[in-house]
Design a protein around this motif. Structure first.
Motif, PDB file in Angstrom:
ATOM      1  N   GLY A   1     -78.911 -51.520  44.443  1.00 30.07           N
ATOM      2  CA  GLY A   1     -79.202 -52.051  43.071  1.00 30.07           C
ATOM      3  C   GLY A   1     -78.258 -52.716  42.335  1.00 30.07           C
ATOM      4  N   LEU A   2     -77.003 -51.244  42.411  1.00 34.09           N
ATOM      5  CA  LEU A   2     -76.274 -51.292  41.048  1.00 34.09           C
ATOM      6  C   LEU A   2     -74.933 -52.478  42.129  1.00 34.09           C
ATOM      7  N   PHE A   3     -74.632 -52.474  42.845  1.00 32.93           N
ATOM      8  CA  PHE A   3     -73.857 -53.410  43.542  1.00 32.93           C
ATOM      9  C   PHE A   3     -74.703 -54.847  43.066  1.00 32.93           C
ATOM     10  N   GLY A   4     -75.637 -54.719  43.488  1.00 36.97           N
ATOM     11  CA  GLY A   4     -76.071 -56.349  42.959  1.00 36.97           C
ATOM     12  C   GLY A   4     -76.317 -56.714  41.879  1.00 36.97           C
ATOM     13  N   ALA A   5     -76.686 -56.027  41.134  1.00 36.78           N
ATOM     14  CA  ALA A   5     -76.292 -56.031  39.444  1.00 36.78           C
ATOM     15  C   ALA A   5     -74.593 -56.479  39.100  1.00 36.78           C
ATOM     16  N   ILE A   6     -74.217 -55.881  39.684  1.00 33.66           N
ATOM     17  CA  ILE A   6     -72.566 -56.394  39.839  1.00 33.66           C
ATOM     18  C   ILE A   6     -71.874 -57.656  40.239  1.00 33.66           C
ATOM     19  N   MET A   7     -72.905 -57.621  41.028  1.00 31.58           N
ATOM     20  CA  MET A   7     -72.837 -59.510  42.058  1.00 31.58           C
ATOM     21  C   MET A   7     -73.141 -60.729  41.649  1.00 31.58           C
ATOM     22  N   LEU A   8     -74.318 -59.639  40.775  1.00 29.66           N
ATOM     23  CA  LEU A   8     -75.069 -61.680  40.226  1.00 29.66           C
ATOM     24  C   LEU A   8     -73.839 -61.462  38.771  1.00 29.66           C
ATOM     25  N   GLY A   9     -73.603 -60.038  37.806  1.00 24.59           N
ATOM     26  CA  GLY A   9     -72.054 -60.195  37.132  1.00 24.59           C
ATOM     27  C   GLY A   9     -70.996 -61.529  37.260  1.00 24.59           C
TER      28      GLY A   9
END
Lengths: 305, 350
Positions: free
Chosen positions: B257-265
Motif C-alpha cells: 500500500g505504501l508503494f502504491g501511495a508513492i506511485m500516486l504521488g
C-alpha cells in the motif's frame, strides 16, 4: 484497534441475562450471591486456596487495579502465578482476564487513558515502577494472541524476529534457535523444507504454533497465552493443548481461556474472575471438583457465562 | 442444486431499472470520456508519429523552426542548406522523470515520517484531527500558489544562498565539476561553460513537486498504516520491539500500500504543470546537473502550445501529451492495484 472497547460492551451485556442462577437449587443455601454482590459493586475477598501457599511466585499482583479512562476493568487483584506451573484465568467475557494478562507485559500501555494502582511484580521486578525497562520486561515474557498473527515474512524470519531485534546476526546462532523453537512446538518436520516461504501460507493451527515458537525463541521466563485456541478448529486446538502441557516443563505459563474444559485439561491452577474481580483461585482439581463457592461451581459446570 | 433461487433484484419495479441504467450510463460515460481523450490525442498526434516514428522517443532535438545554414553541394559550391524542423521528446521525458524522481527522494521520507506520526503519536497528543486536516488542506492549495511561492521565495533562496554555497563547497571537488558546468548548443556548436545559477532549475522544480506530492503520499500512507492490524503491532511489541522496530514492522506490513501511495504521488508529480513551468527554467535540453534549467513534458505543453502554429509542431506537442497520458495512466493503475491489492492479501493473513 477496538479489541478493548468491544470487550467493554461485552461486559455490559453479561450483566443483564444472568440473574441469580435458578437452575442449581441443590448447591448450598439460598442467599445473596457473591456474583450479585460484585454486580452491585461490592468488594469481594477472593477465595484463595491453601494449595497456593506452597508455591513459589514468578508473578505476583498486589492490589492491582486498572482503569480504561473512567471505566474500571480490574479491582484490587492480588494473586501469584506459580513457577513452572500452568495457571488458567477463566471467567465470562469482560471479566478482565485478558486485561490482567496484558498488564503483566504492559501491553495495555498502548491503550489511551489507561491508569493503574497497586503493583505487579515479575521475578522480583515491579513492572510498573518508574524507570523500569519495559522493552527488557517484554523480552522476558513471551506472548501469544487470540488470533495467529504471523508477520508478513518467511517462516524462519518470523521465528527469529525476537533475536533479530536484539541485534543477533550470527547465522549459526539464528539457525539453531530457529530449529530448536520449531522443534519445541512440533513444527520442525512440517516446515523444515520451506523455512524461506511466507508464513502467511500456513494453516491457522500451524500459524499459531509458529507464533508460540516465535514467543519462546528468546527463552522467556513466562509465557502469556491470550485465548490461543479461540480461532482454531478442534484438532488444531488439541495440538496446542498438548503443546502447552509439554512447554509447561520448561516455562511458567499463564493462559486466558473462555473454554472451561480447556482450562481443566491444561492447567494446574485456575483463577475464576468476574467483572474485574478475582472470585476464587486454587488448584484446578479443587476449583473444578471441590470449589469453595457455589458460584464457581456453577460457572465451571457451564450453568452460566 | 435442487431449487433455483427465485428472487432477482430486477423484478422490483421500474424505479430500480431506471436507476440501474442511470448508474451504468454514468460509469460508461466516464470510460467513454477517457477513451475519447486518448483517441483524439492519438489522431492529432498521428502526423508526428508518422514522421518521426520511434525516433521521437529517442531524439533530444526540439526545433520548431527550420535552420538555414551554409553548406556545400555535391559539386563543391557553397549553397544554403535548410534543415527542416525536427522534434524529439527525450529531453522532456528525461526532465519529467528526473524532476519526479527528485520530488520522491525528498517527499517520501518526509511523508512516511509524517504518516507514522499521524498514526502513532498524534492520537495520544490529540493532534491527529488537526494535523490530518492540515495535510489534506495542503493538497487543496492551487498549484499556481505553489508556483508563485516557488518563483518569488524558493528560487531566489536557491539562487542566492543554497546554490552558491554548494558551489563553493563542492565546486572544486574532483569528479563533481559536472554539477556546475553545462554544455550549450549554439548553432550546431557545442560550448562548455559554467552554469549560470538562476535558481530556476531542475532542483527547484523537484523541490516544488516534492511539496506538492507530500500531502497525497502522506494521506494515503496514513490510511495504509492505520489499517495495519493492531495484532501485528502488539505482536512485535510483545517480543520486545522498540518503538522504532515496531514502526518498521508497520511499514513492512503495509509495504504494498505504501508503494502504491508513492506511485500516486509520482503520478501527480509527472503530470503537474503550472508550478513546475514557473520554476524549472524551461530549457529543452538534457543536462546532468540539477542546477541547470530543464523542461518537463507538461511544462513544454504549457509553454509552447499556444504558439504552435505549424501543424507538425502541434502534432509533436500532442504526441508528448499522449505519452504523458499513457505514463500517468500506467502509474495510476499500478498504484491503485497495489493499494487495493494489499487488502485481500492482508485479509488472508488474518
Amino acid at each position: 484497534m477496538s479489541a478493548l472497547p468491544a470487550r467493554t460492551i461485552g461486559a455490559m451485556e453479561v450483566r443483564a441475562p444472568h440473574p441469580p442462577v435458578p437452575t442449581a437449587p441443590a448447591q448450598g443455601p439460598a442467599g445473596p450471591s457473591v456474583l450479585d454482590a460484585i454486580r452491585q459493586g461490592h468488594a469481594h475477598t477472593a477465595a484463595v486456596h491453601e494449595s497456593l501457599r506452597s508455591e513459589q511466585a514468578v508473578i505476583e499482583a498486589r492490589e492491582f487495579s486498572l482503569w480504561y479512562g473512567k471505566r474500571r476493568a480490574l479491582y484490587a487483584i492480588s494473586m501469584i502465578v506459580a513457577r513452572g506451573k500452568v495457571t488458567a484465568l477463566i471467567g465470562p467475557s469482560g471479566c478482565g482476564k485478558s486485561t490482567l494478562l496484558r498488564s503483566i507485559n504492559r501491553l495495555n500501555d498502548l491503550v489511551e487513558g489507561v491508569r493503574i494502582e497497586g503493583s505487579i511484580v515479575l521475578h522480583g521486578v515491579p513492572v510498573y515502577a518508574p524507570g523500569v525497562d519495559v522493552i527488557g520486561l517484554r523480552k522476558r515474557t513471551g506472548m501469544v494472541f487470540q488470533k495467529p498473527n504471523p508477520f508478513p515474512m518467511s517462516i524462519r524470519e518470523n521465528v527469529i524476529y525476537a533475536l533479530r531485534i536484539n541485534g543477533e546476526r550470527r547465522r549459526a546462532v539464528l539457525d539453531e534457535a530457529c530449529e530448536n523453537s520449531l522443534r519445541a512446538v512440533a513444527l520442525w518436520d512440517e516446515v523444515k523444507d520451506r523455512l524461506r516461504h511466507s508464513a502467511l501460507g500456513m494453516s491457522g493451527g500451524q500459524q499459531q504454533r509458529l507464533c508460540i515458537a516465535r514467543a519462546i525463541v528468546a527463552e522467556p521466563e513466562v509465557l502469556l497465552l491470550d485465548e490461543p485456541c479461540s480461532a482454531l478448529d478442534p484438532v488444531a486446538t488439541l495440538r496446542i493443548e498438548e503443546l502447552i502441557r509439554e512447554l509447561s516443563q520448561r516455562y511458567t505459563i499463564l493462559i486466558v481461556t473462555h473454554n472451561m474444559q480447556q482450562a481443566a485439561r491444561v492447567s494446574d491452577y485456575t483463577a475464576f474472575m468476574y467483572l474485574g474481580r478475582l472470585v476464587e483461585y486454587g488448584s484446578t482439581a479443587d476449583v473444578y471438583q471441590n470449589p469453595r463457592l457455589r458460584e464457581t461451581e456453577q460457572y465451571v459446570t457451564g450453568r452460566f457465562g | 442444486m435442487t431449487t433455483a433461487v427465485q428472487s432477482s433484484p430486477r423484478t422490483f419495479g421500474r424505479g430500480d431499472a431506471v436507476l440501474g441504467l442511470a448508474a451504468r450510463g454514468s460509469a460508461l460515460c466516464i470510460l467513454g470520456m477517457l477513451a475519447a481523450l486518448a483517441l483524439v490525442l492519438l489522431a492529432a498526434a498521428l502526423p508526428s508519429i508518422r514522421t518521426f516514428g520511434v525516433g521521437f522517443l529517442l531524439s533530444t532535438d526540439w526545433r520548431p523552426n527550420e535552420i538555414v545554414g551554409a553548406g556545400l553541394d555535391a559539386a563543391g559550391n557553397e549553397v544554403e542548406v535548410v534543415s527542416p524542423p525536427s522534434f524529439g521528446g527525450l529531453a522532456v521525458i528525461y526532465g519529467t522523470v528526473v524532476s519526479s524522481a527528485l520530488a520522491l527522494v525528498v517527499a517520501v521520507p518526509l511523508s512516511l515520517g509524517a504518516a507514522l506520526f499521524l498514526v502513532r503519536v498524534a492520537p495520544r497528543l490529540r493532534l491527529a484531527g488537526v494535523l490530518s486536516f492540515l495535510v489534506e488542506f495542503l493538497a487543496a492549495i492551487p498549484s499556481i500558489a505553489f508556483g508563485i511561492w516557488g518563483l518569488f521565495v524558493l528560487a531566489p533562496f536557491l539562487q542566492h544562498v543554497v546554490e552558491p554555497g554548494l558551489k563553493s563547497l563542492l565546486g572544486d571537488v574532483p569528479g563533481l565539476g559536472w554539477l556546475f558546468t553545462g554544455t550549450l548548443n549554439i548553432a550546431g556548436e557545442v560550448v562548455t561553460r559554467p552554469i549560470p545559477l538562476t535558481g530556476r532549475d531542475m532542483l527547484c522544480g523537484g523541490l516544488i513537486l516534492a511539496i506538492m506530492v507530500l500531502p497525497i503520499i502522506t494521506a494515503v500512507s496514513r490510511d495504509v498504516l492505520r489499517a495495519v492490524p493492531r495484532m501485528q503491532i502488539e505482536g512485535t511489541l510483545a517480543l520486545g520491539a522498540t518503538w522504532w522496530q515496531s514502526c518498521a514492522a508497520m511499514l513492512r506490513y503495509g509495504r504494498a500500500g505504501l508503494f502504491g501511495a508513492i506511485m500516486l504521488g509520482l503520478a501527480r508529480a509527472a503530470g503537474e504543470t503550472m508550478a513546475v513551468t514557473m520554476v524549472i527554467g524551461n530549457n529543452n535540453q538534457i543536462e546532468p546537473s540539477p542546477f541547470a534549467p530543464a523542461q518537463t513534458m507538461s511544462s513544454l505543453l504549457a509553454n509552447e502550445f499556444a504558439e504552435a502554429s505549424d501543424g507538425l509542431h502541434r502534432a509533436a506537442l500532442l504526441e508528448v501529451a499522449l505519452i504523458l497520458l499513457v505514463m500517468s495512466l500506467a502509474i495510476n493503475i499500478l498504484a491503485r492495484s497495489l493499494i487495493v491489492g494489499g487488502g485481500p492479501r492482508a485479509a488472508a493473513a488474518h
